[in-house]
Design a protein around this motif. Structure first.
Motif, PDB file in Angstrom:
ATOM      1  N   LEU A  13       0.862  -1.193   0.000  1.00  0.00           N
ATOM      2  CA  LEU A  13       0.000   0.000   0.000  1.00  0.00           C
ATOM      3  C   LEU A  13       0.898   1.243   0.000  1.00  0.00           C
ATOM      4  CD1 LEU A  13      -3.023   0.469   0.035  1.00  0.00           C
ATOM      5  CD2 LEU A  13      -2.980   0.345   2.527  1.00  0.00           C
ATOM      6  N   GLY A  14       1.734   1.324  -1.034  1.00  0.00           N
ATOM      7  CA  GLY A  14       2.618   2.479  -1.177  1.00  0.00           C
ATOM      8  C   GLY A  14       2.076   3.412  -2.245  1.00  0.00           C
ATOM      9  N   THR A  15       2.976   3.971  -3.060  1.00  0.00           N
ATOM     10  CA  THR A  15       2.574   4.935  -4.093  1.00  0.00           C
ATOM     11  C   THR A  15       1.521   4.339  -5.023  1.00  0.00           C
ATOM     12  OG1 THR A  15       4.811   5.846  -4.008  1.00  0.00           O
ATOM     13  CG2 THR A  15       3.487   6.423  -5.939  1.00  0.00           C
ATOM     14  N   VAL A  16       1.812   3.191  -5.593  1.00  0.00           N
ATOM     15  CA  VAL A  16       0.884   2.604  -6.573  1.00  0.00           C
ATOM     16  C   VAL A  16      -0.317   1.974  -5.862  1.00  0.00           C
ATOM     17  CG1 VAL A  16       0.660   1.025  -8.524  1.00  0.00           C
ATOM     18  CG2 VAL A  16       2.831   2.181  -8.137  1.00  0.00           C
ATOM     19  N   SER A  46       0.163  -4.880   3.935  1.00  0.00           N
ATOM     20  CA  SER A  46       1.291  -3.990   3.692  1.00  0.00           C
ATOM     21  C   SER A  46       2.049  -3.833   5.009  1.00  0.00           C
ATOM     22  CB  SER A  46       0.798  -2.643   3.161  1.00  0.00           C
ATOM     23  OG  SER A  46       1.872  -1.925   2.596  1.00  0.00           O
ATOM     24  N   ARG A  47       3.384  -3.793   4.898  1.00  0.00           N
ATOM     25  CA  ARG A  47       4.251  -3.840   6.088  1.00  0.00           C
ATOM     26  C   ARG A  47       3.804  -2.886   7.185  1.00  0.00           C
ATOM     27  NH1 ARG A  47       9.920  -3.572   3.874  1.00  0.00           N
ATOM     28  NH2 ARG A  47       9.223  -1.454   3.420  1.00  0.00           N
ATOM     29  N   SER A  48       3.549  -1.626   6.837  1.00  0.00           N
ATOM     30  CA  SER A  48       3.245  -0.630   7.871  1.00  0.00           C
ATOM     31  C   SER A  48       1.768  -0.243   7.873  1.00  0.00           C
ATOM     32  CB  SER A  48       4.082   0.624   7.626  1.00  0.00           C
ATOM     33  OG  SER A  48       5.392   0.289   7.303  1.00  0.00           O
ATOM     34  N   LYS A  52       0.922   3.474   9.332  1.00  0.00           N
ATOM     35  CA  LYS A  52       0.889   4.641   8.439  1.00  0.00           C
ATOM     36  C   LYS A  52      -0.549   4.954   8.053  1.00  0.00           C
ATOM     37  CE  LYS A  52       5.339   4.083   6.012  1.00  0.00           C
ATOM     38  NZ  LYS A  52       5.953   3.681   4.746  1.00  0.00           N
ATOM     39  N   LEU A  81       2.217  -5.314  -5.271  1.00  0.00           N
ATOM     40  CA  LEU A  81       2.738  -3.949  -5.462  1.00  0.00           C
ATOM     41  C   LEU A  81       3.747  -3.589  -4.369  1.00  0.00           C
ATOM     42  CD1 LEU A  81      -0.600  -2.160  -6.479  1.00  0.00           C
ATOM     43  CD2 LEU A  81       1.269  -2.861  -7.974  1.00  0.00           C
ATOM     44  N   ILE A  82       4.590  -4.590  -4.003  1.00  0.00           N
ATOM     45  CA  ILE A  82       5.628  -4.269  -3.008  1.00  0.00           C
ATOM     46  C   ILE A  82       6.962  -3.974  -3.691  1.00  0.00           C
ATOM     47  CG2 ILE A  82       4.579  -5.493  -1.080  1.00  0.00           C
ATOM     48  CD1 ILE A  82       6.447  -7.810  -1.529  1.00  0.00           C
ATOM     49  N   GLY A  83       7.165  -4.497  -4.895  1.00  0.00           N
ATOM     50  CA  GLY A  83       8.413  -4.264  -5.625  1.00  0.00           C
ATOM     51  C   GLY A  83       9.545  -5.149  -5.111  1.00  0.00           C
ATOM     52  N   ALA A 105       3.189  -4.832 -10.907  1.00  0.00           N
ATOM     53  CA  ALA A 105       3.835  -3.703 -11.588  1.00  0.00           C
ATOM     54  C   ALA A 105       5.348  -3.871 -11.535  1.00  0.00           C
ATOM     55  CB  ALA A 105       3.433  -2.405 -10.899  1.00  0.00           C
ATOM     56  N   LYS A 107       8.648  -4.671 -12.639  1.00  0.00           N
ATOM     57  CA  LYS A 107       9.472  -4.976 -13.830  1.00  0.00           C
ATOM     58  C   LYS A 107      10.770  -5.674 -13.455  1.00  0.00           C
ATOM     59  CE  LYS A 107      10.130  -0.435 -12.663  1.00  0.00           C
ATOM     60  NZ  LYS A 107       9.115   0.551 -12.310  1.00  0.00           N
ATOM     61  N   ALA A 303       4.959   7.011 -14.806  1.00  0.00           N
ATOM     62  CA  ALA A 303       5.007   6.682 -13.380  1.00  0.00           C
ATOM     63  C   ALA A 303       4.010   7.564 -12.641  1.00  0.00           C
ATOM     64  CB  ALA A 303       6.418   6.902 -12.841  1.00  0.00           C
ATOM     65  N   GLY A 304       3.987   7.409 -11.320  1.00  0.00           N
ATOM     66  CA  GLY A 304       3.070   8.192 -10.499  1.00  0.00           C
ATOM     67  C   GLY A 304       1.921   7.319 -10.020  1.00  0.00           C
ATOM     68  N   THR A 308      -0.081   5.029 -12.867  1.00  0.00           N
ATOM     69  CA  THR A 308       0.307   3.612 -12.817  1.00  0.00           C
ATOM     70  C   THR A 308      -0.879   2.754 -12.377  1.00  0.00           C
ATOM     71  OG1 THR A 308       2.507   4.377 -12.230  1.00  0.00           O
ATOM     72  CG2 THR A 308       2.082   2.038 -11.961  1.00  0.00           C
TER      73      THR A 308
HETATM   74  N1  LIG Z   1       5.867   4.425  -8.196  1.00  0.00           N
HETATM   75  C1  LIG Z   1       5.638   4.398  -9.495  1.00  0.00           C
HETATM   76  O1  LIG Z   1       5.349   5.409 -10.118  1.00  0.00           O
HETATM   77  C2  LIG Z   1       5.714   3.082 -10.233  1.00  0.00           C
HETATM   78  C3  LIG Z   1       5.499   3.066 -11.619  1.00  0.00           C
HETATM   79  C4  LIG Z   1       5.514   1.850 -12.302  1.00  0.00           C
HETATM   80  C5  LIG Z   1       5.779   0.682 -11.608  1.00  0.00           C
HETATM   81  N2  LIG Z   1       6.025   0.742 -10.258  1.00  0.00           N
HETATM   82  C6  LIG Z   1       6.276  -0.536  -9.558  1.00  0.00           C
HETATM   83  O2  LIG Z   1       5.222  -0.729  -8.633  1.00  0.00           O
HETATM   84  C7  LIG Z   1       5.701  -1.462  -7.506  1.00  0.00           C
HETATM   85  C8  LIG Z   1       5.366  -0.660  -6.239  1.00  0.00           C
HETATM   86  O3  LIG Z   1       6.006   0.599  -6.321  1.00  0.00           O
HETATM   87  P1  LIG Z   1       5.647   1.791  -5.316  1.00  0.00           P
HETATM   88  O4  LIG Z   1       6.264   3.007  -5.905  1.00  0.00           O
HETATM   89  O5  LIG Z   1       4.214   1.783  -4.989  1.00  0.00           O
HETATM   90  O6  LIG Z   1       6.501   1.344  -4.051  1.00  0.00           O
HETATM   91  P2  LIG Z   1       6.387   1.942  -2.572  1.00  0.00           P
HETATM   92  O7  LIG Z   1       5.773   3.285  -2.580  1.00  0.00           O
HETATM   93  O8  LIG Z   1       7.719   1.746  -1.940  1.00  0.00           O
HETATM   94  O9  LIG Z   1       5.340   0.947  -1.878  1.00  0.00           O
HETATM   95  C9  LIG Z   1       5.643  -0.374  -1.559  1.00  0.00           C
HETATM   96  C10 LIG Z   1       4.689  -0.802  -0.460  1.00  0.00           C
HETATM   97  O10 LIG Z   1       4.902  -2.189  -0.196  1.00  0.00           O
HETATM   98  C11 LIG Z   1       5.114  -2.367   1.202  1.00  0.00           C
HETATM   99  N3  LIG Z   1       6.027  -3.485   1.381  1.00  0.00           N
HETATM  100  C12 LIG Z   1       7.328  -3.564   1.012  1.00  0.00           C
HETATM  101  N4  LIG Z   1       7.822  -4.777   1.334  1.00  0.00           N
HETATM  102  C13 LIG Z   1       6.824  -5.457   1.936  1.00  0.00           C
HETATM  103  C14 LIG Z   1       6.713  -6.746   2.508  1.00  0.00           C
HETATM  104  N5  LIG Z   1       7.736  -7.603   2.509  1.00  0.00           N
HETATM  105  N6  LIG Z   1       5.538  -7.115   3.043  1.00  0.00           N
HETATM  106  C15 LIG Z   1       4.482  -6.271   3.060  1.00  0.00           C
HETATM  107  N7  LIG Z   1       4.514  -5.032   2.534  1.00  0.00           N
HETATM  108  C16 LIG Z   1       5.672  -4.641   1.978  1.00  0.00           C
HETATM  109  C17 LIG Z   1       5.705  -1.067   1.678  1.00  0.00           C
HETATM  110  O11 LIG Z   1       5.527  -0.956   3.059  1.00  0.00           O
HETATM  111  P3  LIG Z   1       6.132   0.288   3.901  1.00  0.00           P
HETATM  112  O12 LIG Z   1       5.028   1.314   3.822  1.00  0.00           O
HETATM  113  O13 LIG Z   1       6.383  -0.253   5.249  1.00  0.00           O
HETATM  114  O14 LIG Z   1       7.389   0.712   3.186  1.00  0.00           O
HETATM  115  C18 LIG Z   1       4.921  -0.062   0.855  1.00  0.00           C
HETATM  116  O15 LIG Z   1       3.666   0.231   1.426  1.00  0.00           O
HETATM  117  C19 LIG Z   1       7.198  -1.655  -7.745  1.00  0.00           C
HETATM  118  O16 LIG Z   1       7.408  -2.910  -8.341  1.00  0.00           O
HETATM  119  C20 LIG Z   1       7.546  -0.550  -8.741  1.00  0.00           C
HETATM  120  O17 LIG Z   1       8.662  -0.871  -9.546  1.00  0.00           O
HETATM  121  C21 LIG Z   1       5.989   1.910  -9.569  1.00  0.00           C
END
Ligand SMILES: NC(=O)c1ccc[n+]([C@@H]2O[C@H](COP(=O)([O-])OP(=O)(O)OC[C@H]3O[C@@H](n4cnc5c(N)ncnc54)[C@H](OP(=O)(O)O)[C@@H]3O)[C@@H](O)[C@H]2O)c1
Length: 439
Positions: A13-16, A46-48, A52, A81-83, A105, A107, A303-304, A308
């Motif tokens: 539950l992060g950006t995406v 989601s971890r936090s 949060k 969507l944790i990446g 998402a 890659k 992105a964003g 996304t």
């Molecule tokens: N951001 C973009 O614009 C974008 C665009 C295209 C693709 N993507 C892809 O989308 C995916 C997510 O990206 P994002 O930007 O949303 O990442 P992000 O903002 O870092 O969010 C990741 C979320 O996953 C949680 N998380 C991480 N590890 C975990 C685990 N082991 N167990 C449970 N929850 C966990 C994180 O928790 P915490 O809150 O504790 O950190 C956070 O809420 C990635 O693969 C990225 O490459 C992103």
């Protein structure tokens, strides 16, 4: 299941992830009308999640444990969507093994472990959607897989990393050096605290691995993609490029020729008059050349949160539709079954042919150009045009800038080694590949 909707389990539950929740909330009614049943967000992990703030999630069970989603027998569709690689890889494989569909998402995961993951999806008759993994909101995966399925693609050129495009656009428009623009981008949250994934070209190479497989129907390993980032792009080269009529972009390039494929990511000079050169800021674009269609260009936000999320939710809808059909009978994730992807020889960077921009810092003496041109000529490299500047007061050296006709990369490297050893040349020469045919 059909009447009560498709049960979604969201991990991350992060950006995406928050963008996805927002879209499901705003557009849930329309989506249900399109599908004939709702998409029901049933579990979120989601971890936090308990620490949060997050959007309202009244109807979902919340957990910090991602396995709670995968282990729930009621969940039909897991949205990862944790990446990163682990635990995303294990979670995805286990979800597929249990016959759940997956939307991701990620890659990095698919570029590095695609063989294992696509094969697992096929083996278990599950669907895997990954539209958001390349160029965020631009539906390029679906376009290559379905829209262009009847054509034979010859080449693909992508601006697929928004951070690099923002940095290069700003350097060009505001005459600022790389380090200054990067620092500001980091302060504004446009670049990561550790920007290496983006600026060293790794992220673009992950995306190119997937794009090349889809565009050419071949197997491509991430390790075989040649990668060069943008750290060494300087204001000096941006200005000389402009004099030659070029802009500099980080391009992801895939070209099929003579039954071999080139897959490379590097700063590239492209005509300022080309459509790709006009793709500024953090926008993405993919330019495809097909035998029958000719050229086509796909442009948008790469992105964003919400851009996304549109791709993630589109995949959820598509996957939910496919659940109503016989398992495994839908569109294969890469446009054809994994075993039908051709094994193709990937051409090493030394074997490519390109035109080049070259810059040497040379002593301002008669005969310098002749010496350098002689070495280039000995290596079958001919000069198309030259810019030579006089010396200003205090300068020991002057830039000597050349544009070459098409030459072999191997020959160029050998020639530059010799030029760099000349006492009349100071420092290391700069070379940047040129792509002319982008219109
Ligand atoms: N951001 C973009 O614009 C974008 C665009 C295209 C693709 N993507 C892809 O989308 C995916 C997510 O990206 P994002 O930007 O949303 O990442 P992000 O903002 O870092 O969010 C990741 C979320 O996953 C949680 N998380 C991480 N590890 C975990 C685990 N082991 N167990 C449970 N929850 C966990 C994180 O928790 P915490 O809150 O504790 O950190 C956070 O809420 C990635 O693969 C990225 O490459 C992103």
């Amino acid at each position: 299941m059909a009447s009560e909707g498709v049960k979604l389990g969201l991990i991350g539950l992060g950006t995406v992830g928050t963008g996805v929740v927002q879209l499901l909330t705003q557009n849930g009614d329309t989506i249900a009308r399109k599908l004939g049943r709702p998409l029901a967000l049933t579990r979120v992990a989601s971890r936090s999640v308990h620490a949060k703030p997050h959007p309202p999630l009244e109807n979902a069970q919340l957990s910090s444990d991602p396995w709670s989603v995968v282990h729930d027998p009621d969940i039909d569709l897991v949205v990862e969507l944790i990446g990163g690689i682990e635990p995303a890889r294990s979670l995805t494989l286990e979800a597929l093994r249990r016959g759940k569909d997956v939307v991701t998402a990620n890659k990095a995961l698919l570029a590095q472990h695609g063989a294992e993951i696509f094969a697992a999806a096929e083996a278990h008759g599950a669907h895997i959607g990954f539209e958001a993994s390349v160029a965020g909101g631009i539906p390029i995966i679906r376009t290559l897989r379905e829209g262009l399925a009847g054509d034979r693609n010859r080449a693909l050129f992508g601006i697929v990393n928004g951070t690099c495009n923002y940095i290069l656009t700003t350097m060009s428009e505001h005459a600022e050096e790389f380090a200054t623009v990067l620092a500001r981008a980091q302060a504004q949250g446009l670049a990561e605290a550790d920007p290496s994934f983006d600026i060293d070209g790794i992220d673009a190479a992950h995306k190119l691995t997937l794009l090349a497989m889809l565009a050419f129907g071949v197997r491509v390993s991430f390790e075989s993609v040649y990668v060069e980032g943008i750290r060494h792009v300087s204001q000096t080269d941006i200005l000389f490029a402009r004099e030659f009529g070029y802009g500099i972009k980080l391009l992801a390039i895939a070209k099929e020729e003579d039954d071999t494929l080139e897959v490379r990511v590097h700063p590239t000079m492209i005509p300022r008059s080309s459509l790709l050169a006009g793709v500024g800021d953090a926008y993405n674009a993919i330019f495809v050349q097909g035998e029958a269609l000719g050229s086509s260009l796909y442009f948008g936000r790469g992105a964003g949160s919400l851009p996304t999320a549109t791709a993630v939710v589109a995949d959820m809808i598509d996957t939910a539709r496919q659940r109503g059909t016989i398992r495994g009978s839908g569109v294969p994730p890469l446009g054809m079954p994994w075993h039908e992807l051709r094994a193709i020889r990937l051409r090493p960077i030394d074997e490519i042919t390109s035109e080049y921009y070259l810059r040497f810092m040379a002593l301002d003496r008669p005969g310098v150009l002749a010496r350098i041109a002689g070495i280039l000529g000995d290596h079958d490299i001919s000069i198309a045009s030259v810019i030579q500047r006089g010396r200003s007061e205090g300068d020991e050296t002057v830039p000597l800038v050349l544009r070459t006709h098409a030459a072999k990369e191997r020959n160029l490297k050998a020639a530059l080694c010799l030029v760099d050893e000349l006492p009349i040349v100071q420092g290391k020469s700069v070379s940047i590949r040129i792509e002319e045919n982008l219109g």
